[in-house]
Scaffold this motif. Structure first.
Motif, PDB file in Angstrom:
ATOM      1  N   ALA A  98       0.829  -1.224   0.000  1.00 41.73           N
ATOM      2  CA  ALA A  98       0.000   0.000   0.000  1.00 41.73           C
ATOM      3  C   ALA A  98       0.853   1.259   0.000  1.00 41.73           C
ATOM      4  N   GLY A  99       1.926   1.226  -0.769  1.00 40.39           N
ATOM      5  CA  GLY A  99       2.802   2.386  -0.825  1.00 40.39           C
ATOM      6  C   GLY A  99       2.310   3.511  -1.709  1.00 40.39           C
ATOM      7  N   ILE A 100       1.474   3.207  -2.693  1.00 42.44           N
ATOM      8  CA  ILE A 100       1.021   4.251  -3.617  1.00 42.44           C
ATOM      9  C   ILE A 100       0.239   5.352  -2.910  1.00 42.44           C
ATOM     10  N   PRO A 101      -0.751   5.033  -2.052  1.00 41.66           N
ATOM     11  CA  PRO A 101      -1.455   6.117  -1.345  1.00 41.66           C
ATOM     12  C   PRO A 101      -0.523   6.973  -0.495  1.00 41.66           C
ATOM     13  N   VAL A 108       1.435   9.312  -2.838  1.00 44.83           N
ATOM     14  CA  VAL A 108       0.575  10.390  -3.338  1.00 44.83           C
ATOM     15  C   VAL A 108       0.362  11.443  -2.249  1.00 44.83           C
ATOM     16  N   GLU A 109       0.197  10.990  -1.015  1.00 46.70           N
ATOM     17  CA  GLU A 109       0.028  11.932   0.089  1.00 46.70           C
ATOM     18  C   GLU A 109       1.275  12.796   0.272  1.00 46.70           C
ATOM     19  N   ILE A 110       2.452  12.178   0.132  1.00 42.15           N
ATOM     20  CA  ILE A 110       3.689  12.938   0.254  1.00 42.15           C
ATOM     21  C   ILE A 110       3.786  13.997  -0.843  1.00 42.15           C
ATOM     22  N   VAL A 111       3.388  13.639  -2.069  1.00 45.73           N
ATOM     23  CA  VAL A 111       3.387  14.614  -3.168  1.00 45.73           C
ATOM     24  C   VAL A 111       2.466  15.782  -2.833  1.00 45.73           C
ATOM     25  N   GLU A 112       1.407  15.499  -2.106  1.00 43.78           N
ATOM     26  CA  GLU A 112       0.411  16.533  -1.787  1.00 43.78           C
ATOM     27  C   GLU A 112       0.830  17.411  -0.615  1.00 43.78           C
ATOM     28  N   VAL A 113       1.366  16.815   0.455  1.00 44.14           N
ATOM     29  CA  VAL A 113       1.575  17.590   1.690  1.00 44.14           C
ATOM     30  C   VAL A 113       3.010  17.567   2.200  1.00 44.14           C
ATOM     31  N   GLY A 114       3.911  16.872   1.527  1.00 46.47           N
ATOM     32  CA  GLY A 114       5.280  16.774   2.013  1.00 46.47           C
ATOM     33  C   GLY A 114       6.087  18.032   1.771  1.00 46.47           C
ATOM     34  N   LYS A 167       8.525  15.714  -1.696  1.00 44.68           N
ATOM     35  CA  LYS A 167       7.721  15.664  -2.916  1.00 44.68           C
ATOM     36  C   LYS A 167       8.557  15.224  -4.106  1.00 44.68           C
ATOM     37  N   GLU A 168       9.770  15.750  -4.193  1.00 49.21           N
ATOM     38  CA  GLU A 168      10.644  15.403  -5.314  1.00 49.21           C
ATOM     39  C   GLU A 168      10.965  13.909  -5.316  1.00 49.21           C
ATOM     40  N   ILE A 169      11.270  13.360  -4.138  1.00 51.57           N
ATOM     41  CA  ILE A 169      11.595  11.930  -4.061  1.00 51.57           C
ATOM     42  C   ILE A 169      10.357  11.092  -4.369  1.00 51.57           C
ATOM     43  N   ALA A 170       9.211  11.483  -3.794  1.00 54.76           N
ATOM     44  CA  ALA A 170       7.988  10.700  -3.963  1.00 54.76           C
ATOM     45  C   ALA A 170       7.533  10.661  -5.419  1.00 54.76           C
ATOM     46  N   VAL A 171       7.584  11.789  -6.105  1.00 51.86           N
ATOM     47  CA  VAL A 171       7.140  11.803  -7.506  1.00 51.86           C
ATOM     48  C   VAL A 171       8.094  10.989  -8.375  1.00 51.86           C
ATOM     49  N   SER A 172       9.368  10.997  -8.026  1.00 49.90           N
ATOM     50  CA  SER A 172      10.342  10.192  -8.758  1.00 49.90           C
ATOM     51  C   SER A 172      10.042   8.704  -8.602  1.00 49.90           C
ATOM     52  N   ILE A 173       9.675   8.300  -7.386  1.00 50.02           N
ATOM     53  CA  ILE A 173       9.325   6.898  -7.132  1.00 50.02           C
ATOM     54  C   ILE A 173       8.062   6.516  -7.901  1.00 50.02           C
ATOM     55  N   LEU A 174       7.047   7.368  -7.832  1.00 50.51           N
ATOM     56  CA  LEU A 174       5.793   7.086  -8.532  1.00 50.51           C
ATOM     57  C   LEU A 174       6.021   6.952 -10.038  1.00 50.51           C
ATOM     58  N   LEU A 175       6.878   7.799 -10.586  1.00 46.28           N
ATOM     59  CA  LEU A 175       7.162   7.729 -12.022  1.00 46.28           C
ATOM     60  C   LEU A 175       7.823   6.392 -12.369  1.00 46.28           C
ATOM     61  N   ASN A 204       3.684   0.345 -16.963  1.00 45.96           N
ATOM     62  CA  ASN A 204       2.708  -0.442 -16.200  1.00 45.96           C
ATOM     63  C   ASN A 204       1.435   0.379 -16.032  1.00 45.96           C
ATOM     64  N   MET A 205       0.491   0.177 -16.924  1.00 43.11           N
ATOM     65  CA  MET A 205      -0.739   0.959 -16.893  1.00 43.11           C
ATOM     66  C   MET A 205      -1.631   0.602 -15.717  1.00 43.11           C
ATOM     67  N   VAL A 206      -1.476  -0.602 -15.183  1.00 42.32           N
ATOM     68  CA  VAL A 206      -2.248  -0.977 -13.984  1.00 42.32           C
ATOM     69  C   VAL A 206      -1.841  -0.092 -12.816  1.00 42.32           C
ATOM     70  N   TYR A 207      -0.538   0.076 -12.646  1.00 44.20           N
ATOM     71  CA  TYR A 207      -0.063   0.934 -11.565  1.00 44.20           C
ATOM     72  C   TYR A 207      -0.422   2.399 -11.830  1.00 44.20           C
ATOM     73  N   CYS A 208      -0.399   2.810 -13.094  1.00 43.83           N
ATOM     74  CA  CYS A 208      -0.847   4.163 -13.442  1.00 43.83           C
ATOM     75  C   CYS A 208      -2.287   4.388 -13.002  1.00 43.83           C
ATOM     76  N   SER A 209      -3.124   3.379 -13.269  1.00 38.14           N
ATOM     77  CA  SER A 209      -4.527   3.477 -12.885  1.00 38.14           C
ATOM     78  C   SER A 209      -4.679   3.608 -11.374  1.00 38.14           C
ATOM     79  N   MET A 210      -3.878   2.866 -10.631  1.00 35.83           N
ATOM     80  CA  MET A 210      -3.932   2.938  -9.171  1.00 35.83           C
ATOM     81  C   MET A 210      -3.529   4.316  -8.674  1.00 35.83           C
ATOM     82  N   VAL A 211      -2.511   4.908  -9.295  1.00 36.28           N
ATOM     83  CA  VAL A 211      -2.068   6.241  -8.907  1.00 36.28           C
ATOM     84  C   VAL A 211      -3.151   7.271  -9.220  1.00 36.28           C
ATOM     85  N   ALA A 212      -3.769   7.147 -10.384  1.00 36.22           N
ATOM     86  CA  ALA A 212      -4.831   8.081 -10.767  1.00 36.22           C
ATOM     87  C   ALA A 212      -6.012   7.990  -9.808  1.00 36.22           C
TER      88      ALA A 212
END
Length: 328
Positions: free
Chosen positions: A242-245, A248-254, A259-267, A273-281
């Motif tokens: 459950a790391g994706i939520p 995403v929270e770090i990108v929002e409030v960190g 934020k820079e590290i979190a967005v790099s990980i999410l990318l 992997n479109m499944v993981y993209c869907s989960m992030v969206a």
């Protein structure tokens, strides 16, 4: 005797007086997992003198051999003292790191990491971290079985033990470019340390530490994760834990760095992997990503824009691909 009677401020080591090298000195505190900054075990005056004099001496081999022997003492206090002194020898004098490893300290220190005594575990973890600063030691540390005990310390240790365990694991994870056989006998097969860390269960405590904004561990745990997530096993593990939520929270409030590290990980997770993209969206990542693309650091803006583009491709789906084919 005359030297011991002198005022400590009159004895200098590397341009600093003994009084400046007190056991509470945090002037060598690490940044981005370079060295330890944890509290010290209170040594007696004679023990402190022995350590400080050995730091300045040309040859500390005899002391190191004695300390390694003390690591296996039946007395917990002697083990703590030995681990603390080894840790400081490795912290304050880089050339001692290889000497300590060659003297056989790594395996007994790893044993201390599994101790039920939290302070002893902390000293063992931190000594291993300082020894790992020598690149020649990293293979031996990993092949001697340090990964699983370090992960356990990351899960259950003191806050300092957790922080230093994360940093030690980061150091070991940098070994994949060396591609050397692990262990002197050659009997242990090559195995990428990042995969070993994931298999040992590192992802769950890392995600938990990232989610705890009060722990002051968000930056370091996210940084360790960013180093691990380059392997497919780590991407799968972070999603399963459950790391994706959390990301995403770090990108929002960190903080900006978080934020820079979190967005790099999410990318990295979402690439190919479109499944993981869907989960992030579905976690509502697009609004904070858009905000980050406008107000983040230069690197964060680039990563956010790239991830937004991936999520837009998901939204348009196959229809966009077909339209593109027709237009061509």
């Amino acid at each position: 005797m005359d030297m011991e009677r002198k005022n400590s401020a009159n004895f200098t080591y590397m341009g600093r007086s003994i009084s400046e090298l007190s056991v509470n000195d945090d002037s060598l505190a690490f940044s981005d997992c370079n060295s330890d900054k944890s509290g010290e075990f209170p040594a007696s005056a004679s023990q402190s003198r022995r350590l400080l004099l050995s730091c300045a001496a040309d040859n500390s081999d005899d002391l190191i051999r004695q300390l390694v022997s003390d690591l296996e003492s039946c007395s917990i206090d002697e083990q703590k003292q030995a681990a603390m002194e080894i840790r400081l020898l490795a912290k304050n004098k880089p050339e001692n790191r290889l000497k300590i490893a060659k003297a056989g300290a790594i395996k007994p220190l790893i044993s201390l990491i599994s101790s039920s005594d939290s302070q002893l575990q902390e000293y063992g973890v931190t000594a291993i971290l300082n020894l790992s600063l020598c690149d020649e030691n990293k293979g031996l540390i990993a092949s001697s079985g340090a990964i699983k005990p370090l992960v356990r310390a990351l899960k259950t240790g003191t806050s300092t033990a957790k922080e230093n365990a994360a940093c030690a694991l980061l150091r070991l994870s940098q070994m994949e470019e060396n591609k050397v056989a692990i262990g002197r006998s050659g009997a242990i097969p090559l195995l990428e340390n990042k995969i070993r860390a994931v298999q040992a269960g590192i992802m769950k405590p890392l995600v938990e530490l990232m989610a705890d904004f009060e722990s002051n561990m968000v930056d370091k745990s996210a940084f360790v994760l960013s180093m691990l997530v380059t392997v497919p096993e780590a991407k799968t593990a972070v999603v399963e834990e459950a790391g994706i939520p959390v990301l995403v929270e770090i990108v929002e409030v960190g903080s900006q760095r978080q934020k820079e590290i979190a967005v790099s990980i999410l990318l990295q997770i979402c690439e190919d992997n479109m499944v993981y993209c869907s989960m992030v969206a579905r976690e509502g990542a697009i609004p904070p990503l858009v905000a980050l693309s406008q107000s983040g650091t230069h690197r964060a803006k680039q990563k956010a824009e790239a991830l937004i583009e991936l999520l837009r491709q998901l939204r348009s789906g196959n229809a966009a691909a077909k339209t593109s084919d027709v237009s061509v």
